[in-house]
Design a protein around this motif. Structure first.
Motif, PDB file in Angstrom:
ATOM      1  N   LYS A  45      21.444  16.387  48.141  1.00  0.00           N
ATOM      2  CA  LYS A  45      20.613  17.118  47.160  1.00  0.00           C
ATOM      3  C   LYS A  45      19.802  16.171  46.306  1.00  0.00           C
ATOM      4  CE  LYS A  45      21.231  21.617  45.836  1.00  0.00           C
ATOM      5  NZ  LYS A  45      20.711  22.420  44.977  1.00  0.00           N
ATOM      6  N   THR A  46      18.564  16.493  46.037  1.00  0.00           N
ATOM      7  CA  THR A  46      17.728  15.570  45.278  1.00  0.00           C
ATOM      8  C   THR A  46      17.617  15.990  43.830  1.00  0.00           C
ATOM      9  OG1 THR A  46      15.846  16.834  46.006  1.00  0.00           O
ATOM     10  CG2 THR A  46      16.293  14.785  47.173  1.00  0.00           C
ATOM     11  N   LYS A  47      17.525  14.994  42.963  1.00  0.00           N
ATOM     12  CA  LYS A  47      17.354  15.232  41.550  1.00  0.00           C
ATOM     13  C   LYS A  47      15.927  14.862  41.189  1.00  0.00           C
ATOM     14  CE  LYS A  47      18.940  13.508  37.260  1.00  0.00           C
ATOM     15  NZ  LYS A  47      18.204  14.587  36.647  1.00  0.00           N
ATOM     16  N   THR A  48      15.405  15.479  40.154  1.00  0.00           N
ATOM     17  CA  THR A  48      14.027  15.200  39.771  1.00  0.00           C
ATOM     18  C   THR A  48      13.978  14.136  38.677  1.00  0.00           C
ATOM     19  OG1 THR A  48      13.505  17.475  40.260  1.00  0.00           O
ATOM     20  CG2 THR A  48      11.902  16.269  38.973  1.00  0.00           C
ATOM     21  N   TYR A  49      13.122  13.167  38.885  1.00  0.00           N
ATOM     22  CA  TYR A  49      12.916  12.122  37.880  1.00  0.00           C
ATOM     23  C   TYR A  49      11.443  12.118  37.505  1.00  0.00           C
ATOM     24  CZ  TYR A  49      17.472  10.456  39.403  1.00  0.00           C
ATOM     25  OH  TYR A  49      18.799  10.370  39.705  1.00  0.00           O
ATOM     26  N   ARG A  50      11.157  11.495  36.366  1.00  0.00           N
ATOM     27  CA  ARG A  50       9.742  11.401  36.003  1.00  0.00           C
ATOM     28  C   ARG A  50       9.152  10.076  36.447  1.00  0.00           C
ATOM     29  NH1 ARG A  50       8.940   7.998  31.427  1.00  0.00           N
ATOM     30  NH2 ARG A  50      10.758   7.920  30.068  1.00  0.00           N
ATOM     31  N   LEU A  54      11.141  17.856  32.003  1.00  0.00           N
ATOM     32  CA  LEU A  54      11.820  17.403  33.214  1.00  0.00           C
ATOM     33  C   LEU A  54      12.784  18.488  33.712  1.00  0.00           C
ATOM     34  CD1 LEU A  54      11.699  14.813  34.852  1.00  0.00           C
ATOM     35  CD2 LEU A  54      13.641  13.954  33.577  1.00  0.00           C
ATOM     36  N   ALA A  55      13.477  19.117  32.741  1.00  0.00           N
ATOM     37  CA  ALA A  55      14.417  20.178  33.109  1.00  0.00           C
ATOM     38  C   ALA A  55      13.668  21.351  33.740  1.00  0.00           C
ATOM     39  CB  ALA A  55      15.193  20.635  31.875  1.00  0.00           C
ATOM     40  N   SER A  56      12.482  21.673  33.187  1.00  0.00           N
ATOM     41  CA  SER A  56      11.699  22.787  33.754  1.00  0.00           C
ATOM     42  C   SER A  56      11.311  22.488  35.197  1.00  0.00           C
ATOM     43  CB  SER A  56      10.420  23.018  32.948  1.00  0.00           C
ATOM     44  OG  SER A  56      10.742  23.348  31.627  1.00  0.00           O
ATOM     45  N   ILE A  57      10.855  21.265  35.431  1.00  0.00           N
ATOM     46  CA  ILE A  57      10.438  20.877  36.781  1.00  0.00           C
ATOM     47  C   ILE A  57      11.610  20.973  37.738  1.00  0.00           C
ATOM     48  CG2 ILE A  57       9.757  18.884  38.185  1.00  0.00           C
ATOM     49  CD1 ILE A  57       7.867  18.068  35.985  1.00  0.00           C
ATOM     50  N   GLU A  58      12.751  20.481  37.285  1.00  0.00           N
ATOM     51  CA  GLU A  58      13.919  20.463  38.163  1.00  0.00           C
ATOM     52  C   GLU A  58      14.431  21.876  38.426  1.00  0.00           C
ATOM     53  OE1 GLU A  58      16.587  17.275  37.269  1.00  0.00           O
ATOM     54  OE2 GLU A  58      18.250  18.316  38.233  1.00  0.00           O
ATOM     55  N   LYS A  59      14.500  22.661  37.366  1.00  0.00           N
ATOM     56  CA  LYS A  59      15.054  24.008  37.484  1.00  0.00           C
ATOM     57  C   LYS A  59      14.201  24.872  38.406  1.00  0.00           C
ATOM     58  CE  LYS A  59      16.449  27.607  34.333  1.00  0.00           C
ATOM     59  NZ  LYS A  59      16.211  28.004  32.941  1.00  0.00           N
ATOM     60  N   GLN A  60      12.905  24.754  38.237  1.00  0.00           N
ATOM     61  CA  GLN A  60      12.018  25.623  39.033  1.00  0.00           C
ATOM     62  C   GLN A  60      11.591  24.971  40.344  1.00  0.00           C
ATOM     63  OE1 GLN A  60       8.918  27.477  36.478  1.00  0.00           O
ATOM     64  NE2 GLN A  60       9.996  26.493  34.804  1.00  0.00           N
ATOM     65  N   GLN A  61      12.166  23.801  40.630  1.00  0.00           N
ATOM     66  CA  GLN A  61      11.875  23.112  41.896  1.00  0.00           C
ATOM     67  C   GLN A  61      10.378  22.899  42.090  1.00  0.00           C
ATOM     68  OE1 GLN A  61      14.367  23.089  45.128  1.00  0.00           O
ATOM     69  NE2 GLN A  61      15.599  22.427  43.401  1.00  0.00           N
ATOM     70  N   ILE A  62       9.722  22.480  41.029  1.00  0.00           N
ATOM     71  CA  ILE A  62       8.277  22.234  41.105  1.00  0.00           C
ATOM     72  C   ILE A  62       8.065  20.903  41.830  1.00  0.00           C
ATOM     73  CG2 ILE A  62       6.127  21.993  39.802  1.00  0.00           C
ATOM     74  CD1 ILE A  62       7.591  24.643  39.322  1.00  0.00           C
ATOM     75  N   SER A  63       7.194  20.903  42.827  1.00  0.00           N
ATOM     76  CA  SER A  63       7.070  19.675  43.605  1.00  0.00           C
ATOM     77  C   SER A  63       5.698  19.027  43.498  1.00  0.00           C
ATOM     78  CB  SER A  63       7.390  19.966  45.064  1.00  0.00           C
ATOM     79  OG  SER A  63       6.470  20.892  45.563  1.00  0.00           O
ATOM     80  N   ASP A  64       4.792  19.604  42.713  1.00  0.00           N
ATOM     81  CA  ASP A  64       3.454  19.005  42.709  1.00  0.00           C
ATOM     82  C   ASP A  64       2.980  18.610  41.313  1.00  0.00           C
ATOM     83  OD1 ASP A  64       3.235  21.534  41.777  1.00  0.00           O
ATOM     84  OD2 ASP A  64       1.673  22.193  43.167  1.00  0.00           O
ATOM     85  N   VAL A  65       3.948  18.406  40.402  1.00  0.00           N
ATOM     86  CA  VAL A  65       3.570  18.024  39.044  1.00  0.00           C
ATOM     87  C   VAL A  65       4.182  16.665  38.721  1.00  0.00           C
ATOM     88  CG1 VAL A  65       3.800  18.585  36.593  1.00  0.00           C
ATOM     89  CG2 VAL A  65       3.386  20.406  38.265  1.00  0.00           C
ATOM     90  N   ILE A  66       3.330  15.778  38.244  1.00  0.00           N
ATOM     91  CA  ILE A  66       3.805  14.456  37.842  1.00  0.00           C
ATOM     92  C   ILE A  66       3.957  14.425  36.331  1.00  0.00           C
ATOM     93  CG2 ILE A  66       3.022  12.084  37.562  1.00  0.00           C
ATOM     94  CD1 ILE A  66       1.984  12.194  40.365  1.00  0.00           C
ATOM     95  N   LEU A  67       5.089  13.886  35.904  1.00  0.00           N
ATOM     96  CA  LEU A  67       5.369  13.796  34.481  1.00  0.00           C
ATOM     97  C   LEU A  67       5.401  12.315  34.129  1.00  0.00           C
ATOM     98  CD1 LEU A  67       6.230  15.517  32.052  1.00  0.00           C
ATOM     99  CD2 LEU A  67       8.590  15.301  32.839  1.00  0.00           C
ATOM    100  N   THR A  68       4.625  11.941  33.115  1.00  0.00           N
ATOM    101  CA  THR A  68       4.607  10.514  32.802  1.00  0.00           C
ATOM    102  C   THR A  68       4.493  10.307  31.297  1.00  0.00           C
ATOM    103  OG1 THR A  68       3.550   8.405  33.330  1.00  0.00           O
ATOM    104  CG2 THR A  68       2.115  10.306  33.204  1.00  0.00           C
ATOM    105  N   THR A  69       4.541   9.055  30.890  1.00  0.00           N
ATOM    106  CA  THR A  69       4.465   8.768  29.455  1.00  0.00           C
ATOM    107  C   THR A  69       3.270   7.880  29.187  1.00  0.00           C
ATOM    108  OG1 THR A  69       5.776   6.774  29.711  1.00  0.00           O
ATOM    109  CG2 THR A  69       6.960   8.797  29.176  1.00  0.00           C
TER     110      THR A  69
END
Lengths: 127, 607
Positions: B10-15, A52-67
Motif C-alpha cells: 500500500k502506498t502512502k502520500t507524501y508531499r 496532505l491528509a485530504s490528498i491521501e484520503k481522497q486518493q488524489i493522484s494529480d496534485v502536487i503539494l509543495t512549500t
C-alpha cells in the motif's frame, strides 16, 4: 503473495500514480504552502498536514503539494498559492484548517476559485 | 491461487521525496551515511508524514556524489556530507527555500544551476536503457511497475507470437551491446530455429574492461528491466530457464538482483504460469570469479558448466549447441534492457534513433581525465566531442585533450583530429577502435600513449587464457617490447616488429580477446607515432610519464621557496632555504612526482 494477472499491472500503476507524478514533477495542479518563519509560526505546518491528509484520503493522484518561502505578506499568514494547469496562480490568505479544506475541495478539485479567502490573482515575480 | 492484489505494498502520500543516489560510486562516497542522517533529521523536524527518502540506483553523475534530487521541485544537490543535512532539510523542506550552496556549479564563478533538467550533463543525454535511473527504488518492484514495468512482458504474452516478437526486435535494428554488434533479433531467430528442447538464455554481466561500469550500474538501478528483457527473450526463443552471469566483484548489483528475482517470483512474474498466461521461466544468478575471458560467450558457457573458461571454435554457435549442449542465447545486460522499451514503444520508434547502421542509444562510462566522470547514455551518432566536452565537461585543470580510448583493452585510442566522429559500430571500427561494451577513457596531455599501450598489454597478458600460442606468447612479447621502449631501451626496428607481432596475434588467435588485443598498440602507433619516435630516438617521454626518460627540476624563477616540495619528497632529495629557490638532487631523485603534485606555483618541471 498473490500472483499477478496482466490487468493487475495497471492497478499497481494507478496506486503508485501520486508517487510517479511527484518524481516527474508535473501535475494538473500545484499547491504551494508558504513556509517562511512567519508562516510557520502562524500555523502553516497545520495547513500542510491538512492538505496532505485530504490528498491521501481522497486518493488524489494529480496534485502536487509543495512549500516555498515567505510570500512577503507576513501579517496575513498562513498563506497558500493554488496553480491549476494553464491558469494564473491564486493566493489565499489568513488560512485555517477548515478554509484550507474548502479551498482544496472547491478550487483544486472543482476549479472554482474561493474568492472570499483569496488575496488576488497573478504572482509577483522575484528574479 | 488468490488473485486479490489490491493490498500489495500500500502506498502512502507524501508531499516531497528525496531521491538519494545509492549506486556504488555514491555509496563509496558515504551516501548511506547521508541517507541515515536525512532520515534522522526528518524525524527531528517532524516531517515523517510529509517527506520520504528513497534510495535509487546510479544517477550517472558520479563525479559529484553523493547526490540528491528533491522532487517535485527537481532540485539537484551534490557532494553532500552529513553536516549539510540539517541545513538542507530546514531550508528546503521546512521553509521551501532551495539551498544554493549545495547546488551544482558548472564552472568557477558561474551561478549554480538548481534544476537537474538544466544541467548539461543530464540535458544532453537520451535515456532508454537508463530511463528509470534515479527515479525508482530498485529494491521495490512496485516502483518499476509504476513506470510501465512488465507491461512489455504482458503485451508479448497476451498478444504476440514468439515469431512476432523476433520480427519486432529484428526490425528495431538492435545490435549486441557487449561489443561485437551482432543483430539481436537474428541471434534470437537462430536460437528459436535450432532443434532440440531445454533451450537456455544467459545474461552476460561479466563486465571486465578496466574503467567500465555500465552493466553494474544498469543492474544496480533497474534490475527488473534486465529480468523483463530476459523474460521476453525467453518467450521468443522458447526457453524456460536462464542464467545471469555476474562477477563476484559486484556485491551491490548482486544483492539488488536477488531482491528483484525474489519479488518477481512472489508476483508470479518468474516461475510457472507467468501472469496466468501459461508461460514458464525462471532464472538463477551465477557468480563469476572475475576472469576477463569469461566475457567471451563460449568461455562463459564453459565457466557456467564448471569447466576452465577457455573459448572454443565456432561453429557450432551457442545458438546451436551452447550450455550443456543445448541451444543457448547470450546477450549482454544493456542489450536485454533495451528489449522492454522496444516492445512497449515499437521498432519504428527505436529505429528512428541513431545512425544508418546503428540504432538506439549507447551507454558509456566516461572516466579518466574528464571533469564529469560518470555514466551517460546518448543516441548512436553522437560525436565523441559532444561526449567529452559537452556532457563530460572537458578536461579539468585547463589541460589539453589528447585522446579518447573506447572499447577497453580491445579498443583503440582516438586522437583529437577525429573527435567529431559520430559514434557507431562501423565508424569506430574504421578508425581502428571498437564500440566494445562502452568504456570510454579520456586522456590529456599528461598521458603517455606508449605507457597506455604498455598498460593494456600488461592487462591482456595476465588475462589471456593461454589456449592459443599467438595470444599467450604474442601479447607477452609485445608487452616486453613496449616496456623496453618505455624504459629507454627502444630500438628503431621495434616498431616493425610490433606491427608484425600484432598481425600474427590478430590473425591466429581463436577468440576476440586475441583478435582485438593488438588494437591499443596499433592505434597508438597509427595516431601517436611521434611519441614512439621520441621514446626510441630522443630517449624522451613528451608527456613526462615514463620514469626512465624523465628528469625533474625546479624553475628558479617560479619557485617561491615555500618548502612544501621538500617536505613531500620521500627521499629528501630537495634542498633550499625558506623563500629561496629549491634544488632537486638528481642522484637521490626517484621520480615519484610528489614534488610536482605538491607545488602550488607550477615550479616543478618535467622533461
Amino acid at each position: 503473495m498473490a500472483k499477478l494477472k496482466p490487468e493487475d499491472l495497471n492497478k499497481i500503476v494507478e496506486r503508485m500514480r501520486h508517487q510517479t507524478l511527484l518524481r516527474d514533477g508535473a501535475g494538473r495542479a500545484k499547491v504551494t504552502v508558504h513556509m517562511g518563519t512567519c508562516g510557520i509560526s502562524a500555523g502553516a505546518r497545520k495547513i500542510m498536514s491538512t492538505l496532505l491528509a485530504s490528498i491521501e484520503k481522497q486518493q488524489i493522484s494529480d496534485v502536487i503539494l509543495t512549500t516555498s518561502g515567505c510570500a512577503g505578506l507576513c501579517s496575513q499568514e498562513p498563506m497558500m498559492t493554488v496553480e491549476l494547469k494553464d491558469q494564473a496562480p491564486v493566493k489565499y490568505v489568513d488560512l485555517d484548517e477548515k478554509k484550507a479544506r474548502t479551498i482544496f475541495a472547491d478550487h483544486v478539485l472543482e476549479g472554482k476559485i474561493v474568492t472570499e479567502f483569496a488575496l488576488g490573482m497573478g504572482s509577483e515575480r522575484v528574479s | 491461487m488468490p488473485t486479490d492484489t489490491s493490498q500489495i505494498g500500500k502506498t502512502k502520500t507524501y508531499r516531497a521525496q528525496l531521491l538519494i543516489c545509492a549506486g556504488t560510486g555514491c555509496v563509496s562516497n558515504r551516501a548511506f551515511k547521508v541517507r541515515d542522517a536525512l532520515v534522522e533529521e526528518i524525524k527531528k523536524q517532524d516531517l515523517v508524514e510529509e517527506v520520504q527518502v528513497v534510495a535509487t540506483g546510479c544517477q550517472g553523475f558520479c563525479a559529484q556524489g553523493p547526490i540528491i534530487i528533491v522532487q517535485p521541485d527537481g532540485i539537484f544537490y551534490q557532494m553532500l556530507t552529513v553536516d549539510d543535512v540539517h541545513l538542507l532539510i530546514e531550508e528546503h523542506l521546512v521553509k521551501g527555500r532551495p539551498v544554493e550552496k549545495l547546488m551544482y556549479i558548472p564552472s568557477k564563478g558561474k551561478p549554480p544551476i538548481p534544476k537537474l533538467s538544466d544541467i548539461a550533463f543530464f540535458s544532453k543525454q537520451r535515456l532508454i536503457v537508463l530511463k528509470n535511473r534515479g527515479l525508482i527504488d530498485p529494491e521495490k518492484i512496485d516502483e518499476y511497475i509504476a513506470r510501465d514495468g512488465y507491461q512489455a512482458l504482458a503485451k508479448v504474452l497476451t498478444s504476440m507470437t514468439p515469431e512476432q516478437v523476433i520480427d519486432e526486435i529484428k526490425a528495431s535494428g538492435l545490435r549486441g551491446r557487449g561489443g561485437a554488434g551482432f543483430s539481436t533479433g537474428r541471434k534470437w531467430e537462430l536460437a528459436r530455429e535450432a532443434s532440440g528442447n531445454g533451450k537456455y538464455i544467459i545474461c552476460n554481466a561479466d563486465e571486465g574492461d578496466p574503467g567500465a561500469f555500465m552493466d553494474r550500474s544498469v543492474i544496480e538501478s533497474d534490475p527488473h528491466a534486465v529480468l523483463e528483457g530476459m523474460l521476453i527473450g525467453a518467450y521468443a526463443i522458447g526457453s524456460e530457464y536462464g542464467y545471469i552471469y555476474i562477477r563476484e566483484e559486484y556485491p551491490l548489483a548482486m544483492k539488488r538482483l536477488h531482491i528483484a528475482i525474489d519479488q518477481a517470483r512472489e508476483y508470479g512474474l518468474l516461475g510457472d504460469d507467468i501472469l496466468g498466461c501459461g508461460f514458464n521461466f525462471d532464472v538463477s544468478v551465477h557468480r563469476g570469479a572475475g576472469a576477463f575471458i569469461c566475457g567471451e560467450e563460449t568461455s562463459l558457457i564453459a565457466s557456467l558448466e564448471g569447466r576452465t573458461p577457455e573459448p572454443r571454435i565456432r561453429p557450432p554457435f551457442p545458438a546451436q549447441s551452447g550450455l550443456w549442449g543445448k541451444p543457448t542465447n547470450i546477450n549482454n545486460v544493456e542489450t536485454w534492457t533495451n528489449v522492454p522499451a522496444i516492445i512497449n514503444r515499437g521498432s519504428e520508434w527505436f529505429s528512428s534513433i541513431g545512425t544508418e547502421s546503428s540504432k538506439g542509444t549507447k551507454v558509456f562510462s566516461v572516466v579518466g581525465k574528464v571533469t564529469n566522470t560518470g555514466l551517460v547514455e546518448v543516441p548512436m551518432g553522437t560525436t565523441l566531442r559532444e561526449i567529452v566536452h559537452d556532457i563530460g565537461g572537458g578536461i579539468p585543470g585547463g589541460k589539453r585533450f589528447k585522446a579518447v580510448q573506447t572499447g577497453g583493452p580491445s579498443g583503440g585510442c582516438i586522437p583529437e583530429s577525429l573527435l567529431d566522429l559520430p559514434i557507431d559500430y562501423e565508424r569506430l571500427a574504421e578508425v581502428g577502435s571498437i564500440m566494445g561494451s562502452g568504456g570510454l577513457i579520456v586522456m590529456d596531455e599528461e598521458t603517455c600513449m606508449v605507457d597506455v599501450a604498455r598498460y593494456f598489454l600488461d592487462f591482456l597478458r595476465s588475462e589471456s587464457c593461454g589456449k592459443c600460442t599467438t595470444c599467450r606468447e604474442g601479447i607477452a612479447a609485445m608487452h616486453d617490447i613496449v616496456a623496453d621502449i618505455c624504459n629507454g631501451q627502444g630500438k628503431p626496428e621495434h616498431i616493425g616488429l610490433l606491427q608484425d607481432l600484432a598481425e600474427a596475434v590478430k590473425d591466429a588467435s581463436l577468440c576476440a580477446l586475441g583478435g582485438t588485443a593488438p588494437n591499443p598498440v596499433l592505434s597508438t602507433l597509427r595516431y601517436f607515432n611521434d611519441e614512439y619516435e621520441a621514446h626510441i630516438k630522443d630517449k624522451k617521454c613528451p608527456a613526462g610519464v615514463c620514469q626512465a626518460l624523465i628528469k625533474y627540476s625546479i624553475d628558479a624563477e617560479k619557485c617561491k621557496g615555500c618548502t612544501l616540495c621538500s617536505k613531500h619528497c620521500p627521499e629528501e632529495a630537495i634542498t633550499g632555504k625558506t623563500k629561496e629557490a629549491h634544488i632537486i638532487d638528481e642522484e637521490k631523485c626517484i621520480k615519484c612526482g610528489a614534488c610536482r603534485e605538491s607545488c602550488k606555483f607550477e615550479a616543478v618541471l618535467v622533461e
